[in-house]
Design a protein around this motif. Structure first.
Motif, PDB file in Angstrom:
ATOM      1  N   HIS A  34       0.832  -1.198   0.000  1.00  0.00           N
ATOM      2  CA  HIS A  34       0.000   0.000   0.000  1.00  0.00           C
ATOM      3  C   HIS A  34       0.867   1.249   0.000  1.00  0.00           C
ATOM      4  CE1 HIS A  34      -3.884  -1.886   1.880  1.00  0.00           C
ATOM      5  NE2 HIS A  34      -3.630  -2.322   0.654  1.00  0.00           N
ATOM      6  N   LYS A  69       3.725   0.640   2.614  1.00  0.00           N
ATOM      7  CA  LYS A  69       3.483  -0.286   3.722  1.00  0.00           C
ATOM      8  C   LYS A  69       3.277  -1.682   3.150  1.00  0.00           C
ATOM      9  CE  LYS A  69       1.208   3.179   6.670  1.00  0.00           C
ATOM     10  NZ  LYS A  69       1.287   4.296   5.709  1.00  0.00           N
ATOM     11  N   VAL A  71       1.317  -5.202   3.557  1.00  0.00           N
ATOM     12  CA  VAL A  71       0.056  -5.666   4.139  1.00  0.00           C
ATOM     13  C   VAL A  71       0.059  -7.189   4.200  1.00  0.00           C
ATOM     14  CG1 VAL A  71      -2.461  -5.566   4.008  1.00  0.00           C
ATOM     15  CG2 VAL A  71      -1.084  -3.673   3.110  1.00  0.00           C
ATOM     16  N   GLU A  76      -1.455  -3.655   8.137  1.00  0.00           N
ATOM     17  CA  GLU A  76      -0.406  -2.848   7.524  1.00  0.00           C
ATOM     18  C   GLU A  76       0.812  -2.745   8.441  1.00  0.00           C
ATOM     19  OE1 GLU A  76      -2.043   0.979   6.619  1.00  0.00           O
ATOM     20  OE2 GLU A  76      -2.628   0.370   4.590  1.00  0.00           O
TER      21      GLU A  76
END
Length: 220
Positions: A34, A69, A71, A76
């Motif tokens: 992300h 990030k 996941v 996260e």
């Protein structure tokens, strides 16, 4: 008795069910990536080991701005960028997370990079957290001349994993590469004179380039 045992062994391990289960087990290495804020399209990556994750550089973007990030199972984890490539150069970025924060199921795993070069017809498995798909490596002469520098490519564009997904050898279960981009070709439609663009393959950054990209002190 040896003949009977051998027959049972072949029936069990050659069955489609066993193959499907083995492919599905590779999902344990797959993660989502992300950006901040979260992008509209899915980003993928692969856990290498020791808190390190590899993805396509254009998935993570310019890390100082996107703050990528990792996941895992919906959670996260903020990352540290170990090394950042580029779409125009080596389309890889290496992200790190404090290993103590990771689920135990990941801390115990290590990804093996394939040593042999990919070869035409080699059966592969593309892997993302949501699923797996089989395909095969196409010969370089099936790639348009203008895109031949992307020589490691697979067929079946529609079903296989997108950027950042893992490409694993279907037999050895080693990591062959990280998916980078689609290879497209413009063609004229017969009878209409109209030009359309067709996706004909997907290029992946091969394991040899991943190995060269990793820090010298990082040993899987």
């Amino acid at each position: 008795m040896r003949f009977i045992f051998g027959a049972i062994f072949l029936v069990f391990f050659a069955s489609p069910g066993w193959s499907d289960n083995a492919d599905d087990s590779l999902r344990a290495y797959a993660i989502n990536v992300h950006r901040t804020p979260v992008q509209a399209w899915p980003g993928y990556g692969i856990f290498l080991g020791k808190g390190m994750f590899i993805t396509a550089a254009h998935v993570a973007g310019r890390a100082w701005m996107t703050r990528p990030k990792v996941v895992i199972a919906g959670q996260e984890y903020p990352t540290r960028v170990v090394k950042e490539g580029s779409l125009e150069g080596t389309d890889l970025t290496l992200l790190a997370i404090d290993e103590a924060l990771l689920p135990m199921r990941l801390r115990l795993r290590r990804t093996t990079l394939c040593k042999a070069a990919p070869w035409p017809g080699e059966q592969i498995v593309t892997v993302i957290p949501e699923g797996v798909a089989r395909s095969y490596i196409i010969p370089p002469d099936r790639i348009p001349i203008g895109a031949r520098r992307f020589s490691t490519a697979i067929a079946d564009v529609a079903r296989t994993g997108n950027s950042g997904s893992g490409v694993f050898d279907a037999q050895q279960r080693c990591l062959l590469g990280i998916m980078s981009r689609k290879i497209s070709q413009s063609v004229n439609r017969p009878g209409t004179g109209k030009t359309e663009t067709r996706d004909i393959a997907k290029y992946f950054v091969p394991a040899s380039e991943i190995a060269a990209f990793l820090p010298a002190d990082f040993v899987l």
